[in-house]
Design a protein around this motif. Structure first.
Motif, PDB file in Angstrom:
ATOM      1  N   THR A 234       0.821  -1.223   0.000  1.00 13.80           N
ATOM      2  CA  THR A 234       0.000   0.000   0.000  1.00 13.80           C
ATOM      3  C   THR A 234       0.848   1.263   0.000  1.00 13.80           C
ATOM      4  O   THR A 234       0.550   2.226  -0.714  1.00 13.80           O
ATOM      5  CB  THR A 234      -0.929   0.016   1.227  1.00 13.80           C
ATOM      6  N   THR A 235       1.898   1.267   0.820  1.00 13.13           N
ATOM      7  CA  THR A 235       2.744   2.451   0.935  1.00 13.13           C
ATOM      8  C   THR A 235       4.099   2.046   1.498  1.00 13.13           C
ATOM      9  O   THR A 235       4.249   0.955   2.057  1.00 13.13           O
ATOM     10  CB  THR A 235       2.090   3.505   1.849  1.00 13.13           C
ATOM     11  N   ASP A 236       5.087   2.916   1.334  1.00  8.35           N
ATOM     12  CA  ASP A 236       6.411   2.637   1.879  1.00  8.35           C
ATOM     13  C   ASP A 236       6.324   2.390   3.391  1.00  8.35           C
ATOM     14  O   ASP A 236       5.594   3.096   4.109  1.00  8.35           O
ATOM     15  CB  ASP A 236       7.355   3.821   1.655  1.00  8.35           C
ATOM     16  N   GLY A 237       7.090   1.416   3.862  1.00  3.53           N
ATOM     17  CA  GLY A 237       7.075   1.187   5.305  1.00  3.53           C
ATOM     18  C   GLY A 237       7.830  -0.060   5.708  1.00  3.53           C
ATOM     19  O   GLY A 237       8.491  -0.704   4.897  1.00  3.53           O
ATOM     20  N   TYR A 238       7.706  -0.369   6.985  1.00  2.88           N
ATOM     21  CA  TYR A 238       8.481  -1.437   7.601  1.00  2.88           C
ATOM     22  C   TYR A 238       7.563  -2.558   8.102  1.00  2.88           C
ATOM     23  O   TYR A 238       6.536  -2.299   8.734  1.00  2.88           O
ATOM     24  CB  TYR A 238       9.277  -0.901   8.794  1.00  2.88           C
ATOM     25  N   PHE A 239       7.959  -3.787   7.825  1.00  5.14           N
ATOM     26  CA  PHE A 239       7.253  -4.955   8.323  1.00  5.14           C
ATOM     27  C   PHE A 239       8.098  -5.632   9.412  1.00  5.14           C
ATOM     28  O   PHE A 239       9.332  -5.682   9.306  1.00  5.14           O
ATOM     29  CB  PHE A 239       6.993  -5.960   7.195  1.00  5.14           C
ATOM     30  N   ARG A 240       7.409  -6.161  10.430  1.00  2.00           N
ATOM     31  CA  ARG A 240       8.119  -6.913  11.449  1.00  2.00           C
ATOM     32  C   ARG A 240       7.202  -7.989  12.037  1.00  2.00           C
ATOM     33  O   ARG A 240       5.976  -7.878  11.988  1.00  2.00           O
ATOM     34  CB  ARG A 240       8.601  -6.002  12.573  1.00  2.00           C
ATOM     35  N   PHE A 241       7.811  -9.028  12.587  1.00  2.00           N
ATOM     36  CA  PHE A 241       7.090 -10.052  13.333  1.00  2.00           C
ATOM     37  C   PHE A 241       7.314  -9.802  14.824  1.00  2.00           C
ATOM     38  O   PHE A 241       8.433  -9.444  15.246  1.00  2.00           O
ATOM     39  CB  PHE A 241       7.584 -11.457  12.977  1.00  2.00           C
ATOM     40  N   VAL A 242       6.259 -10.020  15.625  1.00  2.00           N
ATOM     41  CA  VAL A 242       6.341  -9.834  17.070  1.00  2.00           C
ATOM     42  C   VAL A 242       5.783 -11.070  17.770  1.00  2.00           C
ATOM     43  O   VAL A 242       4.638 -11.481  17.522  1.00  2.00           O
ATOM     44  CB  VAL A 242       5.556  -8.591  17.527  1.00  2.00           C
ATOM     45  N   PHE A 243       6.603 -11.658  18.625  1.00  2.00           N
ATOM     46  CA  PHE A 243       6.202 -12.798  19.444  1.00  2.00           C
ATOM     47  C   PHE A 243       6.037 -12.305  20.873  1.00  2.00           C
ATOM     48  O   PHE A 243       6.961 -11.728  21.446  1.00  2.00           O
ATOM     49  CB  PHE A 243       7.271 -13.897  19.370  1.00  2.00           C
ATOM     50  N   THR A 244       4.862 -12.514  21.469  1.00  2.00           N
ATOM     51  CA  THR A 244       4.579 -11.944  22.782  1.00  2.00           C
ATOM     52  C   THR A 244       5.071 -12.794  23.945  1.00  2.00           C
ATOM     53  O   THR A 244       5.017 -12.346  25.097  1.00  2.00           O
ATOM     54  CB  THR A 244       3.069 -11.701  22.956  1.00  2.00           C
ATOM     55  N   GLY A 245       5.567 -14.003  23.667  1.00  2.00           N
ATOM     56  CA  GLY A 245       6.131 -14.827  24.725  1.00  2.00           C
ATOM     57  C   GLY A 245       5.120 -15.768  25.357  1.00  2.00           C
ATOM     58  O   GLY A 245       3.912 -15.705  25.090  1.00  2.00           O
ATOM     59  N   THR A 246       5.636 -16.653  26.206  1.00  2.00           N
ATOM     60  CA  THR A 246       4.804 -17.613  26.935  1.00  2.00           C
ATOM     61  C   THR A 246       5.283 -17.649  28.385  1.00  2.00           C
ATOM     62  O   THR A 246       6.176 -16.895  28.774  1.00  2.00           O
ATOM     63  CB  THR A 246       4.913 -19.020  26.327  1.00  2.00           C
ATOM     64  N   ALA A 247       4.733 -18.570  29.152  1.00  2.00           N
ATOM     65  CA  ALA A 247       5.129 -18.701  30.551  1.00  2.00           C
ATOM     66  C   ALA A 247       6.569 -19.180  30.693  1.00  2.00           C
ATOM     67  O   ALA A 247       7.190 -18.982  31.740  1.00  2.00           O
ATOM     68  CB  ALA A 247       4.195 -19.673  31.266  1.00  2.00           C
ATOM     69  N   THR A 248       7.113 -19.780  29.640  1.00  2.00           N
ATOM     70  CA  THR A 248       8.478 -20.312  29.706  1.00  2.00           C
ATOM     71  C   THR A 248       9.452 -19.637  28.748  1.00  2.00           C
ATOM     72  O   THR A 248      10.659 -19.854  28.844  1.00  2.00           O
ATOM     73  CB  THR A 248       8.486 -21.821  29.391  1.00  2.00           C
ATOM     74  N   THR A 249       8.941 -18.813  27.837  1.00  2.00           N
ATOM     75  CA  THR A 249       9.774 -18.229  26.788  1.00  2.00           C
ATOM     76  C   THR A 249       9.543 -16.727  26.698  1.00  2.00           C
ATOM     77  O   THR A 249       8.398 -16.261  26.710  1.00  2.00           O
ATOM     78  CB  THR A 249       9.469 -18.887  25.422  1.00  2.00           C
ATOM     79  N   ALA A 250      10.632 -15.973  26.602  1.00  2.00           N
ATOM     80  CA  ALA A 250      10.553 -14.516  26.584  1.00  2.00           C
ATOM     81  C   ALA A 250      10.007 -14.000  25.254  1.00  2.00           C
ATOM     82  O   ALA A 250      10.071 -14.690  24.233  1.00  2.00           O
ATOM     83  CB  ALA A 250      11.938 -13.921  26.838  1.00  2.00           C
ATOM     84  N   PRO A 251       9.472 -12.781  25.239  1.00  2.00           N
ATOM     85  CA  PRO A 251       9.024 -12.171  23.986  1.00  2.00           C
ATOM     86  C   PRO A 251      10.200 -11.876  23.059  1.00  2.00           C
ATOM     87  O   PRO A 251      11.358 -11.820  23.491  1.00  2.00           O
ATOM     88  CB  PRO A 251       8.348 -10.871  24.430  1.00  2.00           C
ATOM     89  N   ALA A 252       9.871 -11.652  21.780  1.00  2.00           N
ATOM     90  CA  ALA A 252      10.903 -11.290  20.805  1.00  2.00           C
ATOM     91  C   ALA A 252      10.267 -10.448  19.708  1.00  2.00           C
ATOM     92  O   ALA A 252       9.116 -10.681  19.315  1.00  2.00           O
ATOM     93  CB  ALA A 252      11.555 -12.527  20.211  1.00  2.00           C
ATOM     94  N   THR A 253      11.033  -9.475  19.214  1.00  2.00           N
ATOM     95  CA  THR A 253      10.568  -8.591  18.157  1.00  2.00           C
ATOM     96  C   THR A 253      11.638  -8.475  17.088  1.00  2.00           C
ATOM     97  O   THR A 253      12.807  -8.202  17.400  1.00  2.00           O
ATOM     98  CB  THR A 253      10.235  -7.191  18.692  1.00  2.00           C
ATOM     99  N   ALA A 254      11.275  -8.674  15.839  1.00  2.00           N
ATOM    100  CA  ALA A 254      12.212  -8.546  14.733  1.00  2.00           C
ATOM    101  C   ALA A 254      12.426  -7.075  14.408  1.00  2.00           C
ATOM    102  O   ALA A 254      11.536  -6.241  14.606  1.00  2.00           O
ATOM    103  CB  ALA A 254      11.693  -9.283  13.505  1.00  2.00           C
ATOM    104  N   ALA A 255      13.610  -6.768  13.922  1.00  2.00           N
ATOM    105  CA  ALA A 255      13.858  -5.420  13.406  1.00  2.00           C
ATOM    106  C   ALA A 255      13.026  -5.238  12.138  1.00  2.00           C
ATOM    107  O   ALA A 255      12.871  -6.172  11.338  1.00  2.00           O
ATOM    108  CB  ALA A 255      15.340  -5.228  13.109  1.00  2.00           C
ATOM    109  N   GLY A 256      12.461  -4.045  11.954  1.00  2.00           N
ATOM    110  CA  GLY A 256      11.617  -3.803  10.804  1.00  2.00           C
ATOM    111  C   GLY A 256      12.359  -3.937   9.484  1.00  2.00           C
ATOM    112  O   GLY A 256      13.513  -3.488   9.361  1.00  2.00           O
ATOM    113  N   ASP A 257      11.704  -4.561   8.492  1.00  2.00           N
ATOM    114  CA  ASP A 257      12.274  -4.700   7.147  1.00  2.00           C
ATOM    115  C   ASP A 257      11.541  -3.737   6.214  1.00  2.00           C
ATOM    116  O   ASP A 257      10.322  -3.847   6.033  1.00  2.00           O
ATOM    117  CB  ASP A 257      12.147  -6.145   6.668  1.00  2.00           C
ATOM    118  N   PHE A 258      12.282  -2.809   5.605  1.00  2.00           N
ATOM    119  CA  PHE A 258      11.683  -1.754   4.798  1.00  2.00           C
ATOM    120  C   PHE A 258      11.347  -2.245   3.394  1.00  2.00           C
ATOM    121  O   PHE A 258      12.129  -2.973   2.766  1.00  2.00           O
ATOM    122  CB  PHE A 258      12.632  -0.567   4.700  1.00  2.00           C
ATOM    123  N   VAL A 259      10.165  -1.835   2.923  1.00  2.00           N
ATOM    124  CA  VAL A 259       9.736  -2.125   1.548  1.00  2.00           C
ATOM    125  C   VAL A 259       9.384  -0.815   0.857  1.00  2.00           C
ATOM    126  O   VAL A 259       8.577  -0.024   1.377  1.00  2.00           O
ATOM    127  CB  VAL A 259       8.538  -3.094   1.529  1.00  2.00           C
TER     128      VAL A 259
END
Length: 262
Positions: A234-259
């Protein structure tokens, strides 16, 4: 596996500093026990997140109070059904804490202990991820000592990573963008990160010039933690995946990938 520290404890007041070793003591009559523990905080209230080879300094702080005054106090983390059958103790050789007697109230001491957690040495089993309990103990001036098995709680979690790649780039407006990535988490058993599958991961987008990401959709990680989905350009910008974590695993966020959308 219950352990009682035997190393020196240092007490500080406004006018006196001394080191003492807890004397051989007898357990107080539970009915008459008046030692209490409060304000127990582990790692500043944050999760303890460990990668395969993480070395991290962890601090426990607490308040110990007894009408007769405290001569020594200690605290450590344990995991398992109970302290006698604990399958994890941190630190493995618990030291006593450094305590400061309140100038206004000699019955109250604020205590702290710091220790290093080495993932490769101390948490060799992934089953140790999750909730740990804090055992707190103290010895009063009558040489009675008290331990509370669950004076506080802390979460020790496996670290996670998530990657992202959006293509093609550049892309014409209205065309399909394919977004791929991978979700992994630390395996303390084999010393590496391994794929984390069947977990929800959110695809987010941030328009160029904005500081705010918005959610587009949720993707479930596949075999080996693989991630794949599509969206419209639709427009210039950044995509990223975000994992919110679980009771045993910490959250994680990818660095944005520009398109670049043309």
């Amino acid at each position: 596996m219950r352990m009682r520290p035997t190393v020196a404890v240092t007490f500080l007041t406004a006018t006196l500093s001394a080191s003492v070793l807890p004397a051989t003591a007898h357990a107080a009559d539970p009915a008459a026990d008046s030692t209490t523990f409060s304000h127990v905080v582990v790692n500043g209230g944050k999760d303890i997140v460990l990668g395969p080879t993480t070395r991290k300094t962890v601090t426990i702080t607490w308040t110990a109070q007894d009408p007769e005054g405290i001569t020594a106090s200690w605290a450590y983390l344990w995991h398992g059904p109970n302290t006698d059958d604990a399958d994890g103790i941190l630190p493995q050789y618990p030291p006593t804490g450094t305590c400061v007697v309140s100038a206004a109230d000699p019955t109250t001491s604020t205590c702290k202990v710091s220790f290093t957690v080495d993932a490769a040495r101390d948490v060799g089993h992934n089953a140790l991820a999750g909730a740990w309990k804090v055992l707190a103990g103290a010895q009063d001036t009558s040489d009675d000592w008290t331990e509370t098995d669950v004076a506080g709680m802390a979460d020790i979690k496996r670290s996670a990573t998530v990657t992202v790649n959006a293509s093609p780039e550049p892309v014409k407006k209205g065309r399909t963008i394919t977004v791929t990535g991978k979700l992994t988490r630390a395996s303390w058993e084999n010393g590496s990160h391994t794929g984390y599958q069947n977990r929800p991961v959110q695809l987010q987008f941030r328009k160029k010039g904005s500081s705010v990401y918005t959610a587009l959709k949720t993707v479930t990680s596949g075999s080996g933690g693989s991630l794949k989905t599509t969206t419209k350009a639709t427009t210039d910008g950044y995509f990223r995946f975000v994992f919110t974590g679980t009771a045993t695993t910490a959250p994680a966020t990818a660095a944005g990938d520009f398109v670049d959308v043309r």
